[in-house]
Design an enzyme around this catalytic site. Structure first.
Site, PDB file in Angstrom:
ATOM      1  N   ASP A   2      42.084  41.554  42.829  1.00 30.22           N
ATOM      2  CA  ASP A   2      41.214  41.613  41.953  1.00 30.22           C
ATOM      3  C   ASP A   2      42.082  41.346  40.728  1.00 30.22           C
ATOM      4  O   ASP A   2      43.045  41.886  40.269  1.00 30.22           O
ATOM      5  CB  ASP A   2      40.361  42.733  41.664  1.00 30.22           C
ATOM      6  CG  ASP A   2      39.129  42.555  41.072  1.00 30.22           C
ATOM      7  OD1 ASP A   2      38.702  41.304  40.568  1.00 30.22           O
ATOM      8  OD2 ASP A   2      38.143  43.377  40.833  1.00 30.22           O
ATOM      9  N   ARG A   6      40.651  37.558  34.807  1.00 24.28           N
ATOM     10  CA  ARG A   6      40.902  38.138  33.541  1.00 24.28           C
ATOM     11  C   ARG A   6      42.406  37.528  33.272  1.00 24.28           C
ATOM     12  O   ARG A   6      42.806  37.381  31.982  1.00 24.28           O
ATOM     13  CB  ARG A   6      40.809  39.447  33.788  1.00 24.28           C
ATOM     14  CG  ARG A   6      39.527  40.042  33.401  1.00 24.28           C
ATOM     15  CD  ARG A   6      39.365  41.575  33.968  1.00 24.28           C
ATOM     16  NE  ARG A   6      39.214  41.620  35.119  1.00 24.28           N
ATOM     17  CZ  ARG A   6      39.282  42.803  36.120  1.00 24.28           C
ATOM     18  NH1 ARG A   6      39.407  43.765  35.567  1.00 24.28           N
ATOM     19  NH2 ARG A   6      38.772  42.685  37.494  1.00 24.28           N
ATOM     20  N   TRP A   7      43.040  37.515  34.229  1.00 24.37           N
ATOM     21  CA  TRP A   7      44.572  37.032  33.980  1.00 24.37           C
ATOM     22  C   TRP A   7      44.553  35.637  33.560  1.00 24.37           C
ATOM     23  O   TRP A   7      45.050  35.442  32.617  1.00 24.37           O
ATOM     24  CB  TRP A   7      45.317  36.788  35.266  1.00 24.37           C
ATOM     25  CG  TRP A   7      46.761  36.834  35.480  1.00 24.37           C
ATOM     26  CD1 TRP A   7      47.946  37.568  35.222  1.00 24.37           C
ATOM     27  CD2 TRP A   7      47.554  35.548  35.552  1.00 24.37           C
ATOM     28  NE1 TRP A   7      48.782  37.139  35.214  1.00 24.37           N
ATOM     29  CE2 TRP A   7      48.764  35.577  35.308  1.00 24.37           C
ATOM     30  CE3 TRP A   7      46.958  34.202  35.737  1.00 24.37           C
ATOM     31  CZ2 TRP A   7      49.728  34.499  35.491  1.00 24.37           C
ATOM     32  CZ3 TRP A   7      47.774  33.238  35.817  1.00 24.37           C
ATOM     33  CH2 TRP A   7      49.072  33.308  35.762  1.00 24.37           C
ATOM     34  N   HIS A  19      43.303  31.872  40.120  1.00 32.11           N
ATOM     35  CA  HIS A  19      42.994  31.998  41.430  1.00 32.11           C
ATOM     36  C   HIS A  19      44.353  31.246  42.252  1.00 32.11           C
ATOM     37  O   HIS A  19      44.878  31.848  43.058  1.00 32.11           O
ATOM     38  CB  HIS A  19      41.938  31.482  42.091  1.00 32.11           C
ATOM     39  CG  HIS A  19      40.521  32.011  41.829  1.00 32.11           C
ATOM     40  ND1 HIS A  19      40.404  33.435  41.847  1.00 32.11           N
ATOM     41  CD2 HIS A  19      39.498  31.505  41.247  1.00 32.11           C
ATOM     42  CE1 HIS A  19      39.345  33.719  41.281  1.00 32.11           C
ATOM     43  NE2 HIS A  19      38.612  32.605  40.933  1.00 32.11           N
ATOM     44  N   SER A  47      34.552  37.616  49.361  1.00 31.13           N
ATOM     45  CA  SER A  47      33.604  38.581  49.975  1.00 31.13           C
ATOM     46  C   SER A  47      32.265  37.985  50.028  1.00 31.13           C
ATOM     47  O   SER A  47      32.019  36.839  49.693  1.00 31.13           O
ATOM     48  CB  SER A  47      33.417  39.885  49.037  1.00 31.13           C
ATOM     49  OG  SER A  47      32.850  39.424  47.877  1.00 31.13           O
ATOM     50  N   ASN A  50      30.836  37.251  46.696  1.00 31.08           N
ATOM     51  CA  ASN A  50      31.404  36.198  45.977  1.00 31.08           C
ATOM     52  C   ASN A  50      30.669  34.833  45.755  1.00 31.08           C
ATOM     53  O   ASN A  50      30.787  34.100  44.893  1.00 31.08           O
ATOM     54  CB  ASN A  50      32.720  35.855  46.356  1.00 31.08           C
ATOM     55  CG  ASN A  50      33.878  37.175  45.997  1.00 31.08           C
ATOM     56  OD1 ASN A  50      34.861  37.432  46.692  1.00 31.08           O
ATOM     57  ND2 ASN A  50      33.442  37.752  44.952  1.00 31.08           N
ATOM     58  N   TRP A  51      29.485  34.696  46.648  1.00 31.89           N
ATOM     59  CA  TRP A  51      28.766  33.319  46.861  1.00 31.89           C
ATOM     60  C   TRP A  51      27.895  33.474  45.576  1.00 31.89           C
ATOM     61  O   TRP A  51      27.312  32.337  45.086  1.00 31.89           O
ATOM     62  CB  TRP A  51      27.755  33.447  47.876  1.00 31.89           C
ATOM     63  CG  TRP A  51      28.564  33.318  49.154  1.00 31.89           C
ATOM     64  CD1 TRP A  51      28.629  34.166  50.305  1.00 31.89           C
ATOM     65  CD2 TRP A  51      28.994  32.031  49.710  1.00 31.89           C
ATOM     66  NE1 TRP A  51      29.293  33.706  51.195  1.00 31.89           N
ATOM     67  CE2 TRP A  51      29.793  32.275  51.128  1.00 31.89           C
ATOM     68  CE3 TRP A  51      29.473  30.884  49.206  1.00 31.89           C
ATOM     69  CZ2 TRP A  51      30.692  31.352  51.758  1.00 31.89           C
ATOM     70  CZ3 TRP A  51      30.201  29.857  49.847  1.00 31.89           C
ATOM     71  CH2 TRP A  51      30.735  30.246  51.321  1.00 31.89           C
ATOM     72  N   ARG A  53      28.972  33.524  42.573  1.00 27.15           N
ATOM     73  CA  ARG A  53      29.778  32.756  41.582  1.00 27.15           C
ATOM     74  C   ARG A  53      29.264  31.497  41.328  1.00 27.15           C
ATOM     75  O   ARG A  53      28.578  30.920  42.241  1.00 27.15           O
ATOM     76  CB  ARG A  53      31.129  32.874  41.757  1.00 27.15           C
ATOM     77  CG  ARG A  53      31.780  34.446  41.702  1.00 27.15           C
ATOM     78  CD  ARG A  53      33.187  34.345  41.877  1.00 27.15           C
ATOM     79  NE  ARG A  53      33.510  36.042  41.990  1.00 27.15           N
ATOM     80  CZ  ARG A  53      34.726  36.411  41.586  1.00 27.15           C
ATOM     81  NH1 ARG A  53      35.721  35.405  41.274  1.00 27.15           N
ATOM     82  NH2 ARG A  53      34.984  37.642  41.569  1.00 27.15           N
ATOM     83  N   ARG A 176      36.744  50.793  42.782  1.00 27.23           N
ATOM     84  CA  ARG A 176      35.440  50.597  43.816  1.00 27.23           C
ATOM     85  C   ARG A 176      36.301  49.905  45.081  1.00 27.23           C
ATOM     86  O   ARG A 176      37.132  49.556  44.865  1.00 27.23           O
ATOM     87  CB  ARG A 176      34.529  49.558  43.409  1.00 27.23           C
ATOM     88  CG  ARG A 176      33.681  49.885  42.253  1.00 27.23           C
ATOM     89  CD  ARG A 176      32.639  48.846  42.001  1.00 27.23           C
ATOM     90  NE  ARG A 176      33.239  47.602  41.491  1.00 27.23           N
ATOM     91  CZ  ARG A 176      33.430  47.261  40.145  1.00 27.23           C
ATOM     92  NH1 ARG A 176      33.161  47.943  39.092  1.00 27.23           N
ATOM     93  NH2 ARG A 176      33.904  46.222  39.797  1.00 27.23           N
ATOM     94  N   SER A 178      34.331  48.182  46.933  1.00 31.41           N
ATOM     95  CA  SER A 178      33.607  46.709  47.287  1.00 31.41           C
ATOM     96  C   SER A 178      33.461  46.247  48.644  1.00 31.41           C
ATOM     97  O   SER A 178      33.833  44.799  48.694  1.00 31.41           O
ATOM     98  CB  SER A 178      34.388  45.826  46.125  1.00 31.41           C
ATOM     99  OG  SER A 178      34.117  46.081  44.814  1.00 31.41           O
TER     100      SER A 178
HETATM  101  C1  IPE Z   1      39.918  37.394  42.421  1.00 30.62           C
HETATM  102  O1  IPE Z   1      40.003  38.088  41.123  1.00 30.62           O
HETATM  103  C2  IPE Z   1      39.293  37.619  43.384  1.00 30.62           C
HETATM  104  C3  IPE Z   1      38.369  36.666  44.269  1.00 30.62           C
HETATM  105  C4  IPE Z   1      37.211  36.651  44.451  1.00 30.62           C
HETATM  106  C5  IPE Z   1      39.141  35.339  44.638  1.00 30.62           C
HETATM  107  P1  IPE Z   1      38.586  37.834  40.164  1.00 30.62           P
HETATM  108  O2  IPE Z   1      38.134  36.537  40.268  1.00 30.62           O
HETATM  109  O3  IPE Z   1      37.555  38.894  40.822  1.00 30.62           O
HETATM  110  O4  IPE Z   1      39.041  38.263  38.897  1.00 30.62           O
HETATM  111  P2  IPE Z   1      38.180  39.132  37.667  1.00 30.62           P
HETATM  112  O5  IPE Z   1      37.558  40.337  38.292  1.00 30.62           O
HETATM  113  O6  IPE Z   1      37.189  37.869  37.257  1.00 30.62           O
HETATM  114  O7  IPE Z   1      39.371  39.195  36.576  1.00 30.62           O
HETATM  115 MG    MG Z   2      36.901  40.704  40.209  1.00 33.70          MG
END
Ligand code: IPE
Ligand code: MG
Length: 223
Positions: A2, A6-7, A19, A47, A50-51, A53, A176, A178
């Site tokens: 995770d 943010r990175w 990513h 996950s 994650n859909w 997004r 978490r 998750s």
């Molecule tokens: C990677 O981090 C997790 C994936 C689903 C690939 P995030 O995309 O959740 O990064 P943050 O939480 O927005 O920083």
């Molecule tokens: Mg995240």
């Protein structure tokens, strides 16, 4: 894994840039496993949640998965890695499913390090799919309800045959779990670190393992 978004944000770059950096780290962490004495490693790549997004981010992630499988298959094989995927492949695109199957077949007999990639994975979804399969077996008369024990459940999960995790590491300061290895992590130790995943390298991994080595695990017993 995770903290990719943010990175990237901290660098004023789009999320897929994070990513890409994260995928590179994942590759390094896998390569470091034999050195660090880690025989099994599971990477939570995507996950079932994650859909939610944006289409653009999902497309970029799926393209990254395809790219990385193509790019690393042969070196992973050469490193003696056995690679397997857990999660529901149904909703994944056909090209990706094909690449996954080919990588699993190619590395089937390797045993130096076992790499599991959780892709379209959710612990609850996995338990539900296992439960449906058990119900089918009961209906077919090949499984008796009174014979269903923990071992039975474990054998119906995507992780059948793999050991439960000893240590679960979550990066980026979130405390978490998750939906990660919900059944399998019942007795896992957790390490929550502030480090964002693209900054989590071999050093941080080694530190987390050192900390884990100092913990006393009683599994509900006494010291
Ligand atoms: C990677 O981090 C997790 C994936 C689903 C690939 P995030 O995309 O959740 O990064 P943050 O939480 O927005 O920083
Ligand atoms: Mg995240």
């Amino acid at each position: 894994m995770d903290g990719n978004g943010r990175w990237a944000k901290a660098r004023r770059r789009p999320r897929p840039f994070g990513h890409q950096a994260g995928a590179k780290r994942a590759r390094e962490v896998v390569a470091a496993c034999p050195d660090l004495g880690v025989k099994y490693v599971t990477l939570y790549a995507f996950s079932t949640e994650n859909w939610k997004r944006s289409r653009a981010e999902i497309t970029a992630l799926m393209a990254l998965f395809r790219h990385y499988i193509r790019k690393t298959s042969h070196e992973l094989h050469a490193e003696g890695a056995r690679v397997r995927f857990i999660g529901d492949r149904g909703p994944l695109d056909k090209k990706l499913v094909k690449l996954i199957g080919e990588l699993e077949d190619l590395t089937r007999d390797n045993d130096r390090v076992h790499v599991t990639v959780a892709l379209n994975y959710g612990g609850r979804d996995e338990i539900l799919r296992a439960t449906r399969k058990m119900a089918d077996a009961v209906k077919a008369g090949t499984l008796a309800p009174e014979d269903i024990g923990e071992d039975t459940m474990a054998s119906y999960l995507d992780t059948a045959g793999m050991p439960d995790p000893d240590l679960v590491v979550r990066t980026s300061g979130e405390s978490r779990t998750s939906n990660f290895l919900t059944w399998q992590s019942a007795y896992a130790e957790y390490e929550f670190t502030e480090t964002l995943w693209p900054d989590f390298g071999k050093e941080q991994f080694a530190q987390a393992l050192d900390k884990f080595g100092l913990r006393e695990r009683r599994y509900g017993g006494v010291s």
